[in-house]
Write a protein that holds these residues in place. Structure first.
Motif, PDB file in Angstrom:
ATOM      1  N   LEU A 118      94.848  54.416 -68.549  1.00 31.85           N
ATOM      2  CA  LEU A 118      95.794  53.409 -69.021  1.00 31.85           C
ATOM      3  C   LEU A 118      95.140  52.930 -70.530  1.00 31.85           C
ATOM      4  O   LEU A 118      94.016  53.233 -70.656  1.00 31.85           O
ATOM      5  CB  LEU A 118      96.164  52.341 -68.047  1.00 31.85           C
ATOM      6  N   SER A 119      95.981  52.437 -71.239  1.00 35.16           N
ATOM      7  CA  SER A 119      95.772  52.085 -72.259  1.00 35.16           C
ATOM      8  C   SER A 119      96.379  50.403 -72.646  1.00 35.16           C
ATOM      9  O   SER A 119      97.338  50.300 -72.300  1.00 35.16           O
ATOM     10  CB  SER A 119      95.970  52.774 -73.581  1.00 35.16           C
ATOM     11  N   LEU A 120      95.668  49.808 -73.549  1.00 37.16           N
ATOM     12  CA  LEU A 120      96.220  48.438 -74.000  1.00 37.16           C
ATOM     13  C   LEU A 120      96.177  48.875 -75.462  1.00 37.16           C
ATOM     14  O   LEU A 120      95.220  49.349 -76.301  1.00 37.16           O
ATOM     15  CB  LEU A 120      95.088  47.483 -73.775  1.00 37.16           C
ATOM     16  N   VAL A 121      97.493  48.657 -76.008  1.00 33.67           N
ATOM     17  CA  VAL A 121      97.863  49.245 -77.299  1.00 33.67           C
ATOM     18  C   VAL A 121      98.615  48.092 -78.010  1.00 33.67           C
ATOM     19  O   VAL A 121      99.336  47.251 -77.476  1.00 33.67           O
ATOM     20  CB  VAL A 121      98.795  50.333 -77.145  1.00 33.67           C
ATOM     21  N   ILE A 122      98.015  47.906 -79.373  1.00 34.34           N
ATOM     22  CA  ILE A 122      98.594  46.749 -80.198  1.00 34.34           C
ATOM     23  C   ILE A 122      99.744  47.479 -81.117  1.00 34.34           C
ATOM     24  O   ILE A 122      99.234  48.501 -81.749  1.00 34.34           O
ATOM     25  CB  ILE A 122      97.477  45.994 -81.078  1.00 34.34           C
ATOM     26  N   LYS A 178     100.733  51.202 -88.020  1.00 29.76           N
ATOM     27  CA  LYS A 178     100.709  51.998 -86.944  1.00 29.76           C
ATOM     28  C   LYS A 178     100.046  51.505 -85.808  1.00 29.76           C
ATOM     29  O   LYS A 178      99.256  50.440 -85.832  1.00 29.76           O
ATOM     30  CB  LYS A 178     100.125  53.180 -87.197  1.00 29.76           C
ATOM     31  N   SER A 179     100.639  51.898 -84.469  1.00 32.52           N
ATOM     32  CA  SER A 179     100.030  51.258 -83.304  1.00 32.52           C
ATOM     33  C   SER A 179      98.532  51.648 -83.144  1.00 32.52           C
ATOM     34  O   SER A 179      98.042  52.752 -83.854  1.00 32.52           O
ATOM     35  CB  SER A 179     100.776  51.748 -82.324  1.00 32.52           C
ATOM     36  N   ILE A 180      97.659  51.041 -82.537  1.00 34.33           N
ATOM     37  CA  ILE A 180      96.215  51.321 -82.257  1.00 34.33           C
ATOM     38  C   ILE A 180      95.877  50.875 -80.805  1.00 34.33           C
ATOM     39  O   ILE A 180      96.128  49.784 -80.563  1.00 34.33           O
ATOM     40  CB  ILE A 180      95.345  50.824 -83.357  1.00 34.33           C
ATOM     41  N   ASN A 229      86.499  50.267 -85.423  1.00 34.97           N
ATOM     42  CA  ASN A 229      87.792  50.842 -86.142  1.00 34.97           C
ATOM     43  C   ASN A 229      87.398  50.157 -87.396  1.00 34.97           C
ATOM     44  O   ASN A 229      87.902  50.978 -88.471  1.00 34.97           O
ATOM     45  CB  ASN A 229      88.815  49.962 -85.704  1.00 34.97           C
ATOM     46  N   ALA A 230      86.882  49.120 -87.989  1.00 34.35           N
ATOM     47  CA  ALA A 230      86.437  48.617 -89.087  1.00 34.35           C
ATOM     48  C   ALA A 230      85.204  49.284 -89.624  1.00 34.35           C
ATOM     49  O   ALA A 230      85.412  49.412 -91.123  1.00 34.35           O
ATOM     50  CB  ALA A 230      86.177  47.095 -89.110  1.00 34.35           C
ATOM     51  N   LEU A 275      93.952  56.089 -82.346  1.00 32.26           N
ATOM     52  CA  LEU A 275      93.041  56.070 -83.312  1.00 32.26           C
ATOM     53  C   LEU A 275      93.672  55.272 -84.679  1.00 32.26           C
ATOM     54  O   LEU A 275      92.914  54.927 -85.514  1.00 32.26           O
ATOM     55  CB  LEU A 275      92.369  57.137 -84.072  1.00 32.26           C
ATOM     56  N   GLY A 276      95.027  55.327 -84.575  1.00 35.53           N
ATOM     57  CA  GLY A 276      95.788  54.489 -85.493  1.00 35.53           C
ATOM     58  C   GLY A 276      95.899  55.458 -86.862  1.00 35.53           C
ATOM     59  O   GLY A 276      95.747  54.864 -87.879  1.00 35.53           O
ATOM     60  N   VAL A 277      95.796  56.672 -86.918  1.00 35.43           N
ATOM     61  CA  VAL A 277      95.684  57.552 -88.047  1.00 35.43           C
ATOM     62  C   VAL A 277      96.829  58.716 -88.060  1.00 35.43           C
ATOM     63  O   VAL A 277      97.479  58.883 -87.018  1.00 35.43           O
ATOM     64  CB  VAL A 277      94.420  58.191 -88.286  1.00 35.43           C
ATOM     65  N   GLN A 278      96.914  59.424 -89.224  1.00 32.38           N
ATOM     66  CA  GLN A 278      97.795  60.412 -89.137  1.00 32.38           C
ATOM     67  C   GLN A 278      97.361  61.614 -88.323  1.00 32.38           C
ATOM     68  O   GLN A 278      96.150  61.890 -88.243  1.00 32.38           O
ATOM     69  CB  GLN A 278      98.449  60.832 -90.549  1.00 32.38           C
ATOM     70  N   ARG A 279      98.309  62.530 -87.921  1.00 30.07           N
ATOM     71  CA  ARG A 279      98.011  63.374 -86.804  1.00 30.07           C
ATOM     72  C   ARG A 279      97.093  64.595 -87.636  1.00 30.07           C
ATOM     73  O   ARG A 279      96.151  65.232 -87.054  1.00 30.07           O
ATOM     74  CB  ARG A 279      99.139  64.252 -86.144  1.00 30.07           C
TER      75      ARG A 279
END
Length: 256
Positions: free
Chosen positions: A68-72, A78-80, A154-155, A190-194
């Motif tokens: 499962l994931s918690l996603v913002i 984009k979502s992450i 992520n930062a 990861l909040g990036v392009q595929r």
């Protein structure tokens, strides 16, 4: 519900430790309190368990092989993913009592079996058993550590380091080396392009660290993956080990 054994769920499906190691950390007495209220469920890929702002009604315990994931989902980007939860933990109302509005979306990333308990019942059990209350408080601390480390990661770290960390965490959460994830899903987490993720995983495959299959990433060399990942994975694992109590085995003793 049907009969539940203290150390087994629904007959021969395996021990609590095999299905969910957070539950396996409970004593036989506390498992006896919880078992009649644990509902067996199937968690489907892409299933949304709750949305931001919704009242959280259940606590979910993924079994081995499920994640499962918690996603913002910020409105401007984009979502992450901020946390992933496998058979080592639980998701939903881990500490709070009363009204529990969700802040993030909870979604099933990798399908599998699980258990759930209503939060009203879980809160009542916490009131009856200090050990149950303490376990969930400790786990909440461990989960918060993962979220905080994810923010820093992520930062500060490169995409390759973050990708390797995610695969290691998914491997740990699922309890196996086959991670049922597509490039598209990994990019979303990861909040990036595929295209960026595709380049990285192909590079990992060329070095023999992973093997790409349709809808699946097989981790061939965990040590190699760990060597490329940032230190966030090890930091979180150390905190989990320090905060959570040992797992009890089938004989009522403690696992090594």
């Amino acid at each position: 519900m049907k009969n539940h054994h203290l150390r087994r769920i629904d007959g021969n499906e395996g021990t609590f430790e095999e299905n969910n190691s957070l539950l396996a950390r409970l004593s036989a007495i506390d498992l006896e309190l919880m078992a009649p209220h644990l509902q067996k469920i199937s968690l489907l890929k892409g299933q949304v368990l709750f949305e931001p702002g919704e009242d959280v009604e259940h606590c979910y315990f993924p079994a081995k092989g499920c994640m499962l994931s918690l996603v913002i989902h910020p409105p401007e980007g984009k979502s992450i993913e901020v946390a992933n939860i496998g058979f080592e933990g639980a998701l939903g109302g881990v500490v709070s009592a009363g009204y529990k509005p969700a802040f993030a979306r909870a979604v099933v990333q990798i399908a599998g079996d699980g258990r759930r308990i209503s939060l009203d019942r879980l809160d009542a059990l916490k009131g009856r058993s200090p050990a149950i209350r303490d376990l969930f408080t400790r786990y909440a601390d461990a989960l918060l550590a993962q979220v905080l480390q994810s923010v820093a990661c992520n930062a500060l770290h490169s995409l390759e380091e973050r990708c390797c960390r995610w695969l290691l965490m998914a491997r740990e959460s699922m309890g196996g080396s086959d991670v049922a994830v597509t490039h598209e899903l990994l990019a979303e987490m990861l909040g990036v392009q595929r295209t960026y993720v595709t380049a990285i995983v192909r590079g990992l495959q060329s070095r023999g660290i992973i093997k790409l299959q349709r809808g699946l990433i097989r981790i061939e060399e965990p040590a190699g993956l760990r060597g490329l990942a940032c230190g966030c994975y090890d930091d979180v694992q150390r905190h989990f080990s320090c905060v959570l109590p040992p797992i009890r085995d089938l004989r009522g003793g403690l696992s090594p």
